[in-house]
Design an enzyme around this catalytic site. Structure first.
Site, PDB file in Angstrom:
ATOM      1  N   SER A   1       4.330 -11.903   2.008  1.00  7.78           N
ATOM      2  CA  SER A   1       5.271 -10.419   1.463  1.00  7.78           C
ATOM      3  C   SER A   1       4.480  -9.428   0.912  1.00  7.78           C
ATOM      4  O   SER A   1       4.818  -8.244   0.843  1.00  7.78           O
ATOM      5  CB  SER A   1       6.197 -11.110   0.322  1.00  7.78           C
ATOM      6  OG  SER A   1       5.110 -11.645  -0.832  1.00  7.78           O
TER       7      SER A   1
ATOM      8  N   LYS B   1       8.347  -4.355  -0.257  1.00 10.97           N
ATOM      9  CA  LYS B   1       9.267  -3.528  -1.375  1.00 10.97           C
ATOM     10  C   LYS B   1       9.794  -1.998  -1.119  1.00 10.97           C
ATOM     11  O   LYS B   1      10.533  -1.557  -1.642  1.00 10.97           O
ATOM     12  CB  LYS B   1       8.468  -3.658  -2.634  1.00 10.97           C
ATOM     13  CG  LYS B   1       8.053  -4.724  -3.459  1.00 10.97           C
ATOM     14  CD  LYS B   1       9.583  -5.193  -3.859  1.00 10.97           C
ATOM     15  CE  LYS B   1       9.299  -6.443  -4.856  1.00 10.97           C
ATOM     16  NZ  LYS B   1      10.382  -6.721  -5.644  1.00 10.97           N
TER      17      LYS B   1
END
Length: 419
Positions: A312, A53
Site C-alpha cells: 500500500s 491514498k
C-alpha cells in the site's frame, strides 16, 4: 446508510483517469517460493504519492462543487492521506489545511509540503491520528472548509476501490484472494465493494497490526469501538477507531481480518528491501507479512492459488531502519536484553565474557552503573545470537554462573529503555 457500489467505484475511476496512474501488478518469486502460492504484488508504493491514498482524496475533491472547492478543504492524516490530499489540491487548485500527529515521520512531512506547494498548510499537533482529526473537524466548523476523510466517506471508499478494479483488469482473471492492509478500513471497504459485485468468489483478507487492531474489535463488537491503546509503529495503520462507513461495508461482507505482530512486519520490510529491492513503509508490508505468519489462521488460499497482496505504501523514513532492524531481530529471537548484577570485583566482566557468552554471541549494548557503596553494580546488557536455538544454552550458562541475571522481556516497561 446507502453503501457505495461497484458502479460508484467505476465512476471514481473515470475521475482518476489521466491523473492517478495505474500501479504495476508484479509477480513475487520470493513469496511464491516461500508460501507455495502464486503471489502477486499490487505496487501502490510506485504511485506519485507513493501510496494508494491519492485515489480517494482526488476522487472526493474533484467531485466537490465549485463553491465547496472555493471554501477549501481540511484533513487529518498519519502521512499518506495528507500526501494524497496535497497532490489532489495542487492538481485542482484547491487550498487545504492538513493536520498531522507528531508521530508522522519527517520524510512524510517533507513530501506533503513538496506535493502541495503553495496550496497546502501543514499543522503538526496531537499524538495520534484521532487527535489530528479532532483539530481538522474544529477548523471545518469554524471556516466551512470541507473535511476530506482518510477513509470514512463513501466517496473515499469508492476511490480506494479502484485498486481492486485494476487488479481484475491487470490479472485478466479473478485471483483466489486479495490481501489488503487495514487502518481505518477505506481500502478494505473499497476492495470488498468491487469484488462482491464483480468477482464474488474472491476471498478478501484484511490485515491489521497487532497493536492497532481496530477493525477486528469493531467486527467483534458489532460497531466501531475506540481502542484503549494503540502502538503507533505501523503509523499508516495506527487508527484507534475505524469509520462508520468502512465498518458498515465490512460488516455486510464479513471478510477475514488477521492481525500481524509489529516485529514480523519489520522482518518483512527488511526482506522486501534486501531481496526484492522494494522500500516499503510498515503499513505497506502488512499484507505480505500476513502470508508468512503461520499463527494467523493458516494459508490464505490453497497451494498454487493466485493471491494478490496490496503493497500500500513506500513512504518510509530511512532514519527508522535502525528501529526496524531492532524489532525484527527481537521478533526472530536473535536479540535479547538482560539486567545483570555484576560483583564489584576484578575479573567479573571477564568471567561473564568467558563463561556465559557463547563463541558466536555478540554484545550489542552494555550500560553499566557503578555503585561504590554496594557489592554489586547493575548493567543493562544486550546480546545478539546467531541462531534462536542459542538462547536456551545462554540462559543455562547464566543460571549456573553465580551472577544474578534478569531477562528484560519485550512486554516489560524496562524494554522501552532499548527501543
Amino acid at each position: 446508510m446507502q453503501l457505495p457500489t461497484a458502479s460508484d467505484v467505476e465512476r471514481a475511476a473515470g475521475l482518476l483517469g489521466g491523473v492517478v496512474g495505474t500501479s504495476p501488478l508484479q509477480h513475487s518469486a520470493r513469496l511464491s517460493a516461500a508460501t507455495g502460492l502464486d503471489v502477486w504484488l499490487k505496487r501502490e508504493d510506485l504511485q506519485e504519492v507513493r501510496s494508494y491514498k491519492g485515489r480517494g482524496a482526488y476522487s472526493l475533491i474533484a467531485g466537490l462543487s465549485a463553491a465547496e472547492q472555493q471554501r477549501g478543504v481540511t484533513c487529518a492524516s498519519a502521512g499518506n492521506h495528507a500526501q494524497g490530499v496535497a497532490f489532489a489540491c495542487s492538481r485542482l487548485g484547491v487550498r487545504a489545511t492538513i493536520f498531522l500527529p507528531r508521530t508522522t515521520p519527517r520524510q512524510k512531512r517533507a513530501r506533503i509540503a513538496a506535493l502541495g506547494g503553495r496550496f497546502v498548510e501543514v499543522v503538526v499537533d496531537g499524538d495520534t491520528y484521532d487527535d489530528a482529526a479532532l483539530r481538522s473537524r474544529g477548523l471545518a466548523e469554524a471556516t466551512g472548509a470541507v473535511v476530506v476523510p482518510a477513509f470514512d466517506d463513501p466517496r473515499t471508499i469508492a476511490g480506494q476501490g479502484t485498486v481492486a478494479l485494476e487488479i481484475l483488469q491487470q490479472l485478466g482473471r479473478a485471483p483466489a484472494a486479495v490481501v489488503a492492509p487495514v487502518g481505518g478500513g477505506g481500502l478494505l471497504a473499497g476492495t470488498l465493494t468491487v469484488l462482491a459485485e464483480r468477482a464474488p468468489r474472491v476471498a478478501v483478507v484484511g490485515v491489521e497490526p497487532a497493536g492497532a487492531a481496530s477493525m477486528t474489535a469493531a467486527l467483534a463488537a458489532g460497531a466501531p469501538v475506540e481502542l484503549e491503546a494503540v502502538d503507533s509503529f505501523v503509523d499508516g495503520a495506527a487508527v484507534r477507531r475505524v469509520g462508520d462507513w468502512t465498518h458498515a461495508v465490512a460488516a455486510q461482507h464479513r471478510p477475514e481480518v488477521r492481525t500481524v505482530p509489529e516485529g514480523l512486519v519489520c522482518v518483512e520490510m527488511l526482506d522486501l528491501y534486501q531481496s526484492d529491492g522494494i522500500i516499503a513503509e510498515p503499513a505497506g508490508a502488512l499484507a505480505t507479512a500476513a502470508l508468512r505468519d503461520s499463527s494467523a489462521g493458516g494459508p490464505v488460499a490453497e497451494p498454487g492459488a493466485t493471491v494478490v497482496c496490496v503493497l500500500s505504501g513506500g513512504n518510509n523514513d530511512v532514519s527508522r531502519y535502525a528501529e526496524v532492524v531492532e524489532r525484527a531481530l527481537v521478533h526472530e529471537g536473535l536479540r535479547h536484553y538482560f539486567l545483570v548484577e555484576f560483583p564489584q570485583e576484578p575479573g567479573a566482566l571477564r568471567m561473564f565474557l568467558d563463561d556465559v557468552l557463547g563463541p558466536d554471541d555478540d554484545i550489542v549494548l552494555f550500560e553499566y552503573v557503578k555503585r561504590s557503596n554496594r557489592e554489586t553494580g547493575p548493567a543493562l546488557v544486550g546480546i545478539e545470537l546467531q541462531r534462536p536455538a542459542d538462547y536456551a544454552p545462554l540462559l543455562e550458562r547464566m543460571s549456573t554462573s553465580g551472577i544474578r541475571v534478569e531477562v528484560v522481556e519485550p512486554t516489560s516497561p524496562q524494554f522501552r529503555m532499548v527501543q
